[in-house]
Design a protein around this motif. Sequence first.
Motif, PDB file in Angstrom:
ATOM      1  N   LYS A 136       0.868  -1.116   0.160  1.00 56.78           N
ATOM      2  CA  LYS A 136      -0.071  -0.027  -0.109  1.00 56.78           C
ATOM      3  C   LYS A 136       0.899   1.312   0.025  1.00 56.78           C
ATOM      4  N   PHE A 137       2.050   1.036   0.655  1.00 54.02           N
ATOM      5  CA  PHE A 137       2.773   2.271   1.153  1.00 54.02           C
ATOM      6  C   PHE A 137       3.653   2.671  -0.349  1.00 54.02           C
ATOM      7  N   LEU A 138       3.976   1.628  -0.988  1.00 59.02           N
ATOM      8  CA  LEU A 138       4.573   1.589  -2.234  1.00 59.02           C
ATOM      9  C   LEU A 138       3.637   2.231  -3.321  1.00 59.02           C
ATOM     10  N   ALA A 139       2.345   1.854  -3.217  1.00 61.42           N
ATOM     11  CA  ALA A 139       1.804   2.331  -4.312  1.00 61.42           C
ATOM     12  C   ALA A 139       1.258   3.992  -4.100  1.00 61.42           C
ATOM     13  N   SER A 140       0.956   4.109  -2.931  1.00 58.10           N
ATOM     14  CA  SER A 140       0.764   5.619  -2.364  1.00 58.10           C
ATOM     15  C   SER A 140       1.806   6.579  -2.775  1.00 58.10           C
ATOM     16  N   MET A 141       2.923   5.888  -2.959  1.00 60.27           N
ATOM     17  CA  MET A 141       4.358   6.809  -3.408  1.00 60.27           C
ATOM     18  C   MET A 141       4.672   6.772  -4.659  1.00 60.27           C
ATOM     19  N   GLY A 142       3.745   6.225  -5.502  1.00 53.66           N
ATOM     20  CA  GLY A 142       3.818   6.031  -6.969  1.00 53.66           C
ATOM     21  C   GLY A 142       4.773   5.226  -7.490  1.00 53.66           C
ATOM     22  N   ALA A 143       5.139   3.977  -6.619  1.00 52.03           N
ATOM     23  CA  ALA A 143       6.109   3.060  -6.961  1.00 52.03           C
ATOM     24  C   ALA A 143       4.895   1.955  -7.618  1.00 52.03           C
TER      25      ALA A 143
END
Length: 325
Positions: free
Chosen positions: A149-156
Amino acid sequence: MAAVLYIVIPCYNEEAVLPITAPMFLEKLRALIAAGKISEESRVLFVNDGSRDRTWDIILELADSDPHYLGISQSRNRGHQNAVLAGLMEARDRCDITISIDCDGQDDINAMDQMVDAYLDGCEVVYGVRSSRETDTFFKRFTAQGFYKFLASMGAEVVYNHADYRLISARVLQEFANFREVNLFLRGLVPLVGFKSTTVSYSRAERLAGESHYPLKKMIALAVDGITSLSVKPLRLITGFGVVVAMLSFVGVLWALIAALCGRTVAGWASMTCIVCFVSGVQLICLGIIGEYIGKIYMETKQRPRYIISERSWERQEPRKKQES
Ligand code: UDP
Ligand code: MG
């Protein structure tokens, strides 16, 4: 002619689990060959990632026991991602398809059938996706989900719940070889290569033996690496945050001016201290984020090799003899 498959397996200090899982991989390879889906030339390729235990000896013993087993050894421990890359790059000129999988038996090898089927149907990349994490501990499940989730929210952009169990065709690997970055985050990089892809879901089991090498600390490091090597979103967030703080500061300046004009400027120590503490904290965090990117640039400019293979099971060196005097 049937496709040649190389199953690429990174191994780091896996003496406990390798003797259990290696025959399972071979059995799967044999079954796929027998079903006529892949060629007899297919192989199981172990990558020893600078293990300190008997892992490499076990791999050499396996290579002696059956020609379908191959092994390469990295000159030192370089981490999971580099080990997988070393195996894929070694395999790409010898095969038509690769499947990378961990050696601990957590990923269901039966999903390989569907992966190869998808390849035969025209897909060049097939991502193995975990359908359930029931066997993981609550903590592992929670942190792993937070990770995606964190990766997705940071654009990765990464495929949700996909780790490094995937089929990649040699054609895609030839293109992938042009991605020269040393900051490796394979599950983020492979989608960037493109080509037709699909997913295959499987349920994740428990490690058959040995211990995980991915404690929380390493997972956070992997997430930070993944984000900063795939996306500049954190830098944009800093800018956005800077704008908000600047606007608040403007209000603060007005407040200060009005207070001064009204002659009420004696009190205010607490508000001053709070503002200074808050803004300096924010600035340090922002500097840290920018520093992370500069660190990445620093490592990239060196262009150091991403892996060094010191030994191959099929090119074994004779032990050096002592010079006779
Ligand atoms: N691994 C590796 N180099 C390392 C750490 C791990 O090649 O420095 C390999 C390890 O042998 C295993 C795979 O990477 O095959 C995944 O590691 P692990 O099972 O410990 O991670 P987890 O499944 O717990 O995330
Ligand atoms: Mg594992």
